[in-house]
Design a protein around this motif. Structure first.
Motif, short mmCIF file in Angstrom:
data_model
loop_
_atom_site.label_atom_id
_atom_site.label_comp_id
_atom_site.label_asym_id
_atom_site.label_seq_id
_atom_site.Cartn_x
_atom_site.Cartn_y
_atom_site.Cartn_z
N PRO A 47 -8.50 -3.27 8.90
CA PRO A 47 -7.58 -3.18 7.76
C PRO A 47 -6.41 -2.26 8.09
CG PRO A 47 -9.47 -1.75 7.38
CD PRO A 47 -9.68 -2.37 8.74
N VAL A 48 -5.26 -2.56 7.52
CA VAL A 48 -4.12 -1.65 7.70
C VAL A 48 -4.32 -0.46 6.76
CG1 VAL A 48 -1.61 -1.40 7.41
CG2 VAL A 48 -2.57 -3.52 8.36
N SER A 79 -0.14 -5.42 1.49
CA SER A 79 1.26 -5.44 1.09
C SER A 79 2.24 -5.39 2.26
CB SER A 79 1.57 -4.29 0.12
OG SER A 79 1.05 -3.08 0.64
N ASP A 80 2.04 -4.45 3.19
CA ASP A 80 3.01 -4.29 4.28
C ASP A 80 2.41 -3.35 5.33
OD1 ASP A 80 5.37 -4.60 5.62
OD2 ASP A 80 6.46 -3.10 4.48
N ASN A 111 -6.92 -3.03 -1.45
CA ASN A 111 -7.98 -2.23 -2.09
C ASN A 111 -7.60 -0.76 -2.29
OD1 ASN A 111 -8.16 -1.11 0.44
ND2 ASN A 111 -10.23 -1.82 0.89
C1 LIG Z 1 -6.51 4.37 2.83
C2 LIG Z 1 -5.94 2.99 2.73
C3 LIG Z 1 -4.65 2.76 3.12
C4 LIG Z 1 -4.10 1.48 3.06
N1 LIG Z 1 -2.83 1.27 3.50
C5 LIG Z 1 -2.29 0.04 3.49
C6 LIG Z 1 -0.97 -0.19 4.01
O1 LIG Z 1 -0.29 0.70 4.50
N2 LIG Z 1 -0.48 -1.46 3.95
C7 LIG Z 1 -1.20 -2.49 3.41
O2 LIG Z 1 -0.69 -3.61 3.38
N3 LIG Z 1 -2.46 -2.32 2.95
C8 LIG Z 1 -3.03 -1.07 2.97
N4 LIG Z 1 -4.32 -0.89 2.52
C9 LIG Z 1 -5.09 -2.05 2.02
C10 LIG Z 1 -6.08 -2.64 3.04
O3 LIG Z 1 -5.51 -2.73 4.32
C11 LIG Z 1 -6.56 -4.03 2.61
O4 LIG Z 1 -7.00 -4.06 1.30
C12 LIG Z 1 -7.65 -4.56 3.55
O5 LIG Z 1 -7.73 -5.94 3.41
C13 LIG Z 1 -9.02 -3.96 3.28
O6 LIG Z 1 -9.95 -4.45 4.21
P1 LIG Z 1 -11.54 -4.31 4.05
O7 LIG Z 1 -11.91 -5.05 2.78
O8 LIG Z 1 -12.10 -4.97 5.24
O9 LIG Z 1 -11.87 -2.87 3.97
C14 LIG Z 1 -4.88 0.39 2.56
C15 LIG Z 1 -6.18 0.64 2.14
C16 LIG Z 1 -6.73 1.91 2.22
C17 LIG Z 1 -8.15 2.15 1.76
#
Ligand SMILES: Cc1cc2nc3c(=O)[nH]c(=O)nc-3n(C[C@H](O)[C@H](O)[C@H](O)COP(=O)(O)O)c2cc1C
Length: 252
Positions: A47-48, A79-80, A111
């Motif tokens: 995840p990002v 989102s980005d 999330n």
């Molecule tokens: C601490 C944190 C920071 C995140 N930062 C970003 C971000 O910079 N950009 C983005 O698009 N999503 C961001 N996300 C959302 C996650 O990348 C996204 O929901 C992802 O699909 C979660 O994967 P998982 O269900 O395998 O944990 C963030 C999530 C968390 C918890």
């Protein structure tokens, strides 16, 4: 093919499972002290976090040695910042003398509770579009395609990830409330084994990734974030069982 993945709410496990191959959870590799990864194809699915890969993923990659003919990166994001995360990981691999052959991302539920309303996110993110993106990636990987996602992004600012991470981690934290039913899911889903259940309520230690696995999976909503968008609604990928995420992350 080996797929190394990290997940807290299941999105990346959902992707990893569909890509096939041998699935290896990064927290379990860390726990078992396995840092030599060799296969004809190796993928990192993550995840990002703050326009970067999560710290546990970055640290693993920095420490590990990889031997492969085909290295690929897949990010799920809400989102980005996916492009920036790829740029950073490619640089890390380059330092190890490895070129990444393929990078691509999947837009899924964001999330990140401090900024996104889970109810809205679940409504906005289109399941069929997600499956379409994963199918394209799967086909690309099967044909060992060379490709790099190229898109302009608001996060194309030097060191954005550092600014984001430090600003956000200073601003938001997890609050532990009452009502714990002692189900232990939080402690078992924490990829750092950072939750102590010996007291009256769960206690989060200093080694928190802020991955929010505990917050999203607590049935009693014991965990909240200060100043969060929506204090009730939580997210876990509906196609992945909580027990599968626990199996991936439990390091106790
Ligand atoms: C601490 C944190 C920071 C995140 N930062 C970003 C971000 O910079 N950009 C983005 O698009 N999503 C961001 N996300 C959302 C996650 O990348 C996204 O929901 C992802 O699909 C979660 O994967 P998982 O269900 O395998 O944990 C963030 C999530 C968390 C918890």
């Amino acid at each position: 093919m080996k797929i190394l993945y990290f997940t807290s709410t299941g999105n990346n496990l959902y992707i990893a499972k569909q890509l096939g191959g041998e699935l290896l959870s990064i927290p379990q590799l860390v726990k078992d002290n396995i840092y030599d990864i060799e296969d004809e194809a190796i993928g990192i699915v993550f995840p990002v976090f703050y326009a970067n890969a999560p710290k546990i993923v970055r640290e693993f990659i920095e420490k590990a040695s990889f031997k492969t003919d085909y290295l690929f990166l897949i990010a799920s994001y809400g989102s980005d910042g996916d492009q920036n995360a790829f740029r950073i990981l490619k640089k890390t691999f380059k330092k190890k003398g490895l070129e990444v052959s393929y990078s691509n991302s999947v837009l899924m539920v964001d999330n990140y509770l401090p900024m996104f309303d889970m109810k809205e996110e679940k409504e906005i993110k289109d399941d069929s579009e997600i499956d379409k993106q994963i199918k394209t990636i799967k086909n690309d990987i099967e044909s060992r395609k060379e490709y790099h996602l190229k898109k302009r992004s608001v996060s194309d600012i030097p060191f954005i990830e550092k600014v984001l991470e430090s600003t956000m981690t200073k601003r938001f934290h997890i609050i532990v409330g009452d009502g714990c039913s002692d189900c232990k899911v939080c402690a078992r889903i924490c990829p750092k084994g950072n939750i102590d259940l010996s007291g009256a309520k769960p206690a989060i230690g200093d080694d928190c990734l802020f991955c929010l696995g505990c917050v999203h999976h607590c049935k009693e909503n014991v965990f909240t974030i200060n100043d969060e968008k929506n204090s009730q609604e939580r997210y876990s990928n509906p196609n992945v069982k909580v027990s599968e995420i626990i199996r991936s992350n439990n390091v106790l």
